[in-house]
Design a protein around this motif. Structure first.
Motif, PDB file in Angstrom:
ATOM      1  N   LEU A   4       0.743  -1.263  -0.138  1.00  0.00           N
ATOM      2  CA  LEU A   4       0.027  -0.079  -0.019  1.00  0.00           C
ATOM      3  C   LEU A   4       0.803   1.346   0.018  1.00  0.00           C
ATOM      4  CD1 LEU A   4      -2.717  -0.909   2.317  1.00  0.00           C
ATOM      5  CD2 LEU A   4      -3.158  -0.666   0.120  1.00  0.00           C
ATOM      6  N   LEU A  15       0.772   4.102  -2.741  1.00  0.00           N
ATOM      7  CA  LEU A  15       0.647   5.357  -2.229  1.00  0.00           C
ATOM      8  C   LEU A  15       1.877   6.374  -3.253  1.00  0.00           C
ATOM      9  CD1 LEU A  15      -0.558   7.300  -0.017  1.00  0.00           C
ATOM     10  CD2 LEU A  15       1.064   7.041   1.301  1.00  0.00           C
ATOM     11  N   PHE A  59      -4.053   8.551   1.430  1.00  0.00           N
ATOM     12  CA  PHE A  59      -4.131   8.181   2.930  1.00  0.00           C
ATOM     13  C   PHE A  59      -5.617   9.088   3.466  1.00  0.00           C
ATOM     14  CE2 PHE A  59      -2.668   8.020   7.497  1.00  0.00           C
ATOM     15  CZ  PHE A  59      -2.452   6.595   7.393  1.00  0.00           C
ATOM     16  N   TYR A  72      -6.128   3.450   3.949  1.00  0.00           N
ATOM     17  CA  TYR A  72      -5.623   3.794   2.674  1.00  0.00           C
ATOM     18  C   TYR A  72      -7.037   3.717   1.788  1.00  0.00           C
ATOM     19  CZ  TYR A  72      -0.856   2.893   4.067  1.00  0.00           C
ATOM     20  OH  TYR A  72       0.387   3.196   4.582  1.00  0.00           O
TER      21      TYR A  72
END
Length: 210
Positions: free
Chosen positions: A49, A53, A60, A66
């Motif tokens: 994740l 990102l 976030f 997430y």
């Protein structure tokens, strides 16, 4: 298997589902849930994740967690414009160096797409759709073009799983096949005009689903 290898496995799976819109914008990606689904540790999921990102495919949340990044109308327009530039360029390159084996591969992908839709496996249809467009790009045999396409993280924004009418899937199938047939006949103009209509229809559908 090492944690980094497990994290990469989760990353590849999540990225594929995000780009094919099997994981739709705004959806929360829970670490514990994905750890259970993929049979890996939460640490491996967290690494995956974090990587997504960094690629701006997830965000976030204000209160933590997430989420798949949502798209604005302007995002959708720019995605369509970028895909059009790259994929029309790929078609021009393909027309300059005809490749029967590649066209046979595209035909097979079309058959897979049709079969998945007929069986109701819409997630598989999304994968086949993504594979069709990636194969067009890779078939141009230009490594820099392929890198740009992959690194741009271009989603197939018209394939919103479970929200499209079956007519939309049928139209996608017809357009894919028309592009391949036009390439077989070395009719670049028809292949390009079909692709443009295909992407414009995708943009219109995506805007209607926001």
């Amino acid at each position: 298997m090492k944690t980094d290898s497990l994290a990469n496995k989760v990353y590849v799976d999540l990225r594929r589902q995000i780009l094919s819109n099997q994981l739709v914008p705004g959806m929360r990606l829970k670490e514990d849930e994905w750890a259970r689904k993929t049979a890996v540790s939460r640490m491996a999921v967290r690494e995956a994740l974090t990587r997504l990102l960094g690629e701006n495919l997830v965000v976030f949340g204000e209160k933590g967690g997430y989420f798949v990044k949502s798209m604005t109308p302007n995002d959708i327009r720019e995605i369509r414009e970028l895909r059009e530039l790259l994929e029309l360029g790929a078609l021009r390159l393909l027309a300059q160096k005809p490749n029967t084996a590649l066209l046979d591969t595209l035909d097979k992908i079309c058959e897979d797409f049709t079969a998945m839709v007929e069986k109701g496996y819409l997630g598989g249809a999304c994968d086949a759709d993504m594979k069709f467009h990636e194969t067009l790009i890779s078939g141009a045999c230009n490594a820099k073009l392929m890198e740009l396409y992959q690194f741009s993280n271009i989603p197939l924004f018209h394939m919103k799983l479970g929200k499209m009418l079956m007519d939309d899937y049928a139209q996608t199938d017809r357009e894919h096949r028309q592009i391949v047939n036009a390439l077989r006949k070395q009719d670049l103009k028809l292949a390009q005009s079909t692709l443009v209509k295909h992407l414009e229809r995708g943009e219109e559908t995506a805007l209607g689903l926001i």
